[in-house]
Scaffold this motif. Sequence first.
Motif, mmCIF file in Angstrom:
data_model
loop_
_atom_site.group_PDB
_atom_site.id
_atom_site.type_symbol
_atom_site.label_atom_id
_atom_site.label_comp_id
_atom_site.label_asym_id
_atom_site.label_seq_id
_atom_site.Cartn_x
_atom_site.Cartn_y
_atom_site.Cartn_z
ATOM 1 N N SER A 40 -0.644 3.566 22.780
ATOM 2 C CA SER A 40 0.724 3.676 22.288
ATOM 3 C C SER A 40 0.731 3.689 20.763
ATOM 4 O O SER A 40 -0.178 3.143 20.116
ATOM 5 C CB SER A 40 1.602 2.534 22.813
ATOM 6 N N LYS B 210 -6.113 12.031 24.538
ATOM 7 C CA LYS B 210 -5.328 11.787 23.340
ATOM 8 C C LYS B 210 -6.107 10.861 22.416
ATOM 9 O O LYS B 210 -6.855 9.995 22.882
ATOM 10 C CB LYS B 210 -3.967 11.156 23.653
ATOM 11 N N GLU C 130 -0.804 15.104 20.895
ATOM 12 C CA GLU C 130 0.467 14.380 21.029
ATOM 13 C C GLU C 130 1.307 14.929 22.171
ATOM 14 O O GLU C 130 2.002 14.182 22.869
ATOM 15 C CB GLU C 130 1.241 14.488 19.708
ATOM 16 N N HIS D 48 4.217 11.226 25.381
ATOM 17 C CA HIS D 48 5.665 11.371 25.255
ATOM 18 C C HIS D 48 6.227 10.256 24.378
ATOM 19 O O HIS D 48 5.642 9.174 24.251
ATOM 20 C CB HIS D 48 6.335 11.332 26.639
ATOM 21 N N TRP D 49 7.374 10.534 23.764
ATOM 22 C CA TRP D 49 8.085 9.585 22.920
ATOM 23 C C TRP D 49 9.250 8.982 23.696
ATOM 24 O O TRP D 49 9.899 9.659 24.493
ATOM 25 C CB TRP D 49 8.639 10.277 21.686
ATOM 26 N N ARG E 196 8.702 5.206 19.916
ATOM 27 C CA ARG E 196 7.404 4.759 20.413
ATOM 28 C C ARG E 196 6.780 5.886 21.227
ATOM 29 O O ARG E 196 7.437 6.468 22.089
ATOM 30 C CB ARG E 196 7.536 3.516 21.289
ATOM 31 N N TRP E 197 5.516 6.167 20.983
ATOM 32 C CA TRP E 197 4.800 7.214 21.718
ATOM 33 C C TRP E 197 3.823 6.548 22.684
ATOM 34 O O TRP E 197 3.150 5.572 22.337
ATOM 35 C CB TRP E 197 4.038 8.108 20.746
ATOM 36 N N TYR E 198 3.751 7.089 23.903
ATOM 37 C CA TYR E 198 2.844 6.575 24.930
ATOM 38 C C TYR E 198 1.983 7.721 25.466
ATOM 39 O O TYR E 198 2.471 8.839 25.668
ATOM 40 C CB TYR E 198 3.625 5.952 26.089
ATOM 41 N N SER E 199 0.729 7.408 25.759
ATOM 42 C CA SER E 199 -0.190 8.437 26.250
ATOM 43 C C SER E 199 0.037 8.779 27.711
ATOM 44 O O SER E 199 -0.354 9.851 28.172
ATOM 45 C CB SER E 199 -1.637 7.977 26.053
#
Length: 257
Positions: free
Chosen positions: A5, A150, A169, A173-174, A179-182
């Motif tokens: 993340s 990622k 990326e 997803h955001w 916050r971005w998560y794989s």
Amino acid sequence: MCLLSFLKPGITPDLDALAIGAEANPHGHGYAILTEETILVGRGMDAATVLDEFARVRQAHPGGPALFHSRFATHGIRDIDNCHPFALGGDPRTVLAHNGMLPANVTPAAGDWRSDTRVAAEDFLPTMPFGSLDSWQGREQLEKWLGGDKLIILTRDPAYKHPAYIFNERHGHWDAEGRWYSNHSYLTPRYYSYPPRHGDDDEGGYCGECGYPIDHEGTHCSWCAFCWACELDYPSCECPAPEGESRYADLLDLETT
């Protein structure tokens, strides 16, 4: 699988989501936070301890980008030395964390107890095999090498143009808060009628895409066909099949039972 993340500057972590992700990926945890002068890094095998430390350090240093990683081991022993993030080439000014299974050229040799990501961080990527990561060509070649994986780099090295990089990326997803998560393994399982996972040991788990119990050998979820190895949906999985077998042999076996 793993869960990687990323937090934009000024964004606080969702500790409940990270705790769920840590439960699904229980083999070690770590974080990195950029301050104005340095990178603060923490690692540990106990999720609650590392999350508590991450929350306190992030509260004290909210102004830079940050990452958190929970590991699901595929290569290397399960110990703190294989917890992400890793210093790139041993230089503490640059760290990286990864989600997925890397190509064979960084698979640990027999007797090497490092993870594939650690091998990449210590031996392969410091040689700059793709050239500058600030160039379009370098970024494209690295993402091609990663496949569906990622990778996040945080740096205070002035040789880099930016303090933070997310490679591939688009495969994560955001959320609405920055916050971005794989992947989706930080979500509470979406289906509550699932039977308990098979077995009493800690080798089981739940699909990070749909939450279904992992109850068979192979790399594909028997409910949604998500591939835990390359993190692509059926039939987009790019994993090579064993010689003489179908790429989706584990799914075909399930269909006939």
